[in-house]
Write an enzyme that holds these catalytic residues in place. Structure first.
Site, mmCIF file in Angstrom:
data_model
loop_
_atom_site.group_PDB
_atom_site.id
_atom_site.type_symbol
_atom_site.label_atom_id
_atom_site.label_comp_id
_atom_site.label_asym_id
_atom_site.label_seq_id
_atom_site.Cartn_x
_atom_site.Cartn_y
_atom_site.Cartn_z
ATOM 1 C CD GLU A 210 39.885 36.296 38.754
ATOM 2 O OE1 GLU A 210 41.003 36.283 39.319
ATOM 3 O OE2 GLU A 210 39.751 36.156 37.524
ATOM 4 C CG PHE B 30 40.697 26.754 28.008
ATOM 5 C CD1 PHE B 30 42.021 26.676 28.440
ATOM 6 C CD2 PHE B 30 40.121 27.999 27.863
ATOM 7 C CE1 PHE B 30 42.734 27.827 28.723
ATOM 8 C CE2 PHE B 30 40.832 29.155 28.140
ATOM 9 C CZ PHE B 30 42.144 29.069 28.571
ATOM 10 C CD GLN B 31 40.156 30.252 31.422
ATOM 11 O OE1 GLN B 31 39.110 30.766 31.036
ATOM 12 N NE2 GLN B 31 41.223 30.974 31.746
ATOM 13 C CE LYS C 138 31.000 31.780 26.213
ATOM 14 N NZ LYS C 138 32.364 31.789 25.660
ATOM 15 C CG MET D 284 51.085 38.408 65.018
ATOM 16 S SD MET D 284 51.138 39.322 66.572
ATOM 17 C CE MET D 284 49.644 40.304 66.459
#
Lengths: 93, 574
Positions: B60, B122-123, B172, B486
């Site tokens: 993502e 969940f999630q 949802k 760097m």
């Protein structure tokens, strides 16, 4: 520009938006500015919330913070003022 | 899918309302990754094939960077879809990058059903609070009736004023909910939000008078010019004023690097002249830039001698770091022409000569050795020079973060605006590869070259999978010095060569690319360099070229941290 830390009150009028308290809080906390008081409630105007925040800072810092608060999408208007000394309040009463 | 007649009220699911909003906003490509809490939107997307192209990224974070790449090159809003929980938390780095670099991105995250909010379902995670510090605006939708208005607001906020990322979290149940859809009305104003402050004519007069009286004026071009689509207005202002023009990392490509008034980049690894003469100019005109610490060096010794004219759209930037003698608030597309009509034609030949002299010093001490070495390991500078000779400033150059980024910014030529894409403010390693994927969907008809180091290459290397599947024509150039260069440079210069965890092993990148069905090649030889770059550029499709560079080369000039711009050094003998 005074560099001394004084007590200032920042007043913000905002839309009634659920996430705004944490957004505004974060403006202060990420700069490690602790709040003397933090008040949120309805304003005199319908559907407009009023934040009243008291901090001890320099005026320069308060100006910058005020602009950061003002920059939030849901903030309508912001003002700040120096809090009067107790003696002034006593004279007035 | 039946065609919607938007003038007729139709019953639509929240999911379809979201996709209709995308179409109404002119979105053609979305970047995303499905998951449980966003399945209804993906289900609706099934019916929008041919209208909305969905690029399935491999992480993502990469979706946001890809959307940024598209937005940075096209000037339009990039769109991202992700699921709840880990899908949403993975967005955070991308959102932060987009916030600091002012990239217009709209992210839609799925969220668990409203009745499960706050139950550790969940999630389920508190996406609103996690993303509020990294978004310009965010909002949670639990009722599909709100969606048309909220989405219109999201796009408006993302692209207006000082652009930035917006996240809309949609539960949802709201995605599944059918409501009467009355069409989509774009948003053009909000009572609490003033994105384009009105120019103050009094200050514009003051600014013009300072510019007209200046002996050694100096312009720093920031990204605000690109964001305001004010390249033409800027050019007219710069050319009439005759003032030397430098740029910030993100302001690069606002004016052609070959313009006769162009003097180079400011900042920690910028050019010698623009840095050192910042502290000699009498009037500094900062256009759409924010005086980042990497630009100013030690702040209390920065441009103290100059009157500062600061053009910016964001009131909070005025006096934030550098006190502006004359603030010019507003969109520079509006303010620059007002300034141009009030200034006189000047040329400043002597002052320009100072920049030329400084450039000669930089060339003699540094640039010639970097661009035209005759022996030793390959330098990053010569690779970029060689690339310039082939692309002639026509390519979109996407870079990651680190030594290669500074080499690319210092030496790449840019003829067209919006052709430099890099992670500036946040300095996000792993930005490059997904951003280059996104940039190739901006349909700019320019080759997209992703230049990254060996460290950054591995930070989002999974996006080779996206390239494998969707075949964007991305040329991947890895400058491999076998170090986190760097950090190694800083450890060498400021930490007594105590190389702590910078010796990084990489896989065989060419073999990895091959595993993803992407052609590739490696070289470490000077005599092969040109031909290898030619092969990469001429290849029909994505190509990975790994070039081995000097292990312990440093990027100079450098303003050491905490030092003034006047203390810029050309080599490590300081």
């Amino acid at each position: 520009m005074k560099t001394e830390h004084k007590e200032y009150t920042i007043t913000a009028y905002t839309e009634d938006y659920l996430g705004l308290i944490s957004r505004i809080n974060a403006i202060f906390s990420r700069r490690r500015i602790s709040m003397v008081t933090f008040n949120v409630g309805p304003s005199e105007i319908e559907r407009v919330k009023k934040f009243v925040i008291v901090i001890k800072e320099t005026e320069e810092s308060v100006q910058k913070i005020t602009r950061q608060v003002e920059k939030q999408v849901d903030v309508l208007e912001v003002h700040y003022h120096r809090n009067p000394h107790l003696s002034v309040i006593e004279y007035a009463s | 899918m039946e065609n919607l007649n938007l003038s007729i009220e139709t019953e639509l699911s929240g999911s379809r309302i979201i996709l209709e909003a995308f179409l109404q906003e002119g979105i053609k490509t979305v970047f995303g990754y499905p998951g449980g809490a966003i399945i209804p939107i993906y289900d609706a997307l099934y019916d929008y094939q041919g209208k909305l192209e969905h690029i399935l990224v491999r992480h993502e974070q990469a979706a946001v960077h890809a959307a940024q790449g598209l937005a940075r090159v096209s000037g339009e809003v990039g769109v991202v879809l992700a699921t709840s929980g880990p899908g949403a938390t993975n967005l955070v780095t991308g959102l932060a990058d987009a916030l600091l670099d002012n990239t217009p991105v709209v992210c839609i995250t799925g969220q668990v059903f409203e009745h499960l909010l706050g139950t550790d379902a969940f999630q389920e995670i508190d996406v609103m609070n996690i993303t509020s510090p990294v978004t310009k605006w965010n909002y949670q939708v639990t009722d599909a009736h709100e969606l048309p208005e909220v989405l219109a607001k999201a796009f408006y906020i993302a692209k207006s004023g000082r652009p930035g990322p917006v996240l809309i979290d949609v539960t949802k149940n709201a995605q599944l909910q059918n409501v009467i859809y009355k069409g989509y009305s774009p948003c053009y104003s909000l009572r609490s939000y003033k994105p384009d402050p009105d120019p103050c004519l009094e200050n514009i007069e003051k600014a013009a008078s300072l510019i007209n009286d200046a002996k050694k004026p100096f312009i720093i071009a920031g990204q605000g010019i690109l964001l305001g689509k004010a390249e033409k207005e800027f050019l007219e202002f710069a050319e009439k004023s005759g003032i030397p023009v430098a740029w910030t990392v993100l302001g690069m490509s606002a004016i052609s690097t070959d313009h006769p008034q162009a003097v180079g980049m400011v900042g920690m690894h910028g050019n010698y002249g623009p840095n050192i003469l910042s502290n000699e100019c009498d009037v500094l005109i900062a256009v759409g830039m924010r005086f980042d610490d990497r630009v100013t060096g030690r702040l209390d010794q920065y441009v103290k001698q100059a009157k500062v004219i600061h053009l910016d759209i964001d009131k909070a930037e005025i006096n934030k770091n550098v006190k502006a003698d004359v603030p010019v608030l507003g969109n520079c597309k509006e303010t620059l022409p007002l300034l141009t009509e009030r200034i006189i034609n000047r040329a400043h030949p002597e002052w320009h000569q100072r920049f030329k002299d400084c450039f000669e010093t930089e060339k003699d001490n540094l640039i010639n050795d970097e661009l035209y070495p005759e022996e030793g390991e390959l330098t990053m500078g010569e690779i970029i020079r060689c690339l310039n000779e082939m692309t002639a400033g026509e390519a979109v150059i996407v870079t990651d973060v680190g030594q290669h980024q500074m080499a690319a910014c210092r030496y790449s030529r840019f003829k067209h605006s919006r052709t430099n894409v890099t992670s500036g403010g946040l300095g996000t390693m792993g930005f490059c590869l997904p951003a280059a994927v996104g940039a190739s969907y901006a349909l700019s008809n320019r080759p997209v070259i992703a230049i990254m180091g060996d460290g950054g290459a591995q930070m989002n290397i999974q996006e080779l999978g996206t390239i494998m599947q969707f075949r964007p024509d991305v040329k991947i150039l890895i400058l491999n010095n076998c170090y986190l260069g760097m950090v190694r440079q800083w450890q060498e210069l400021f930490h007594q060569e105590r190389y702590s965890s910078v010796d990084i092993q990489s896989p065989d990148f060419v073999q990895v690319a091959k595993g993803y069905g992407i052609a590739g090649r490696r070289t470490s030889k000077r005599e092969e360099l040109e031909e290898a770059l030619r092969e990469m550029l001429d290849y029909n499709g994505a190509f990975l070229l790994e070039v081995m560079t000097g292990k312990e080369h440093n990027v100079f000039p450098m303003i050491p941290q905490g030092k003034s711009v006047s203390e810029i050094v050309l080599n490590n003998k300081f």
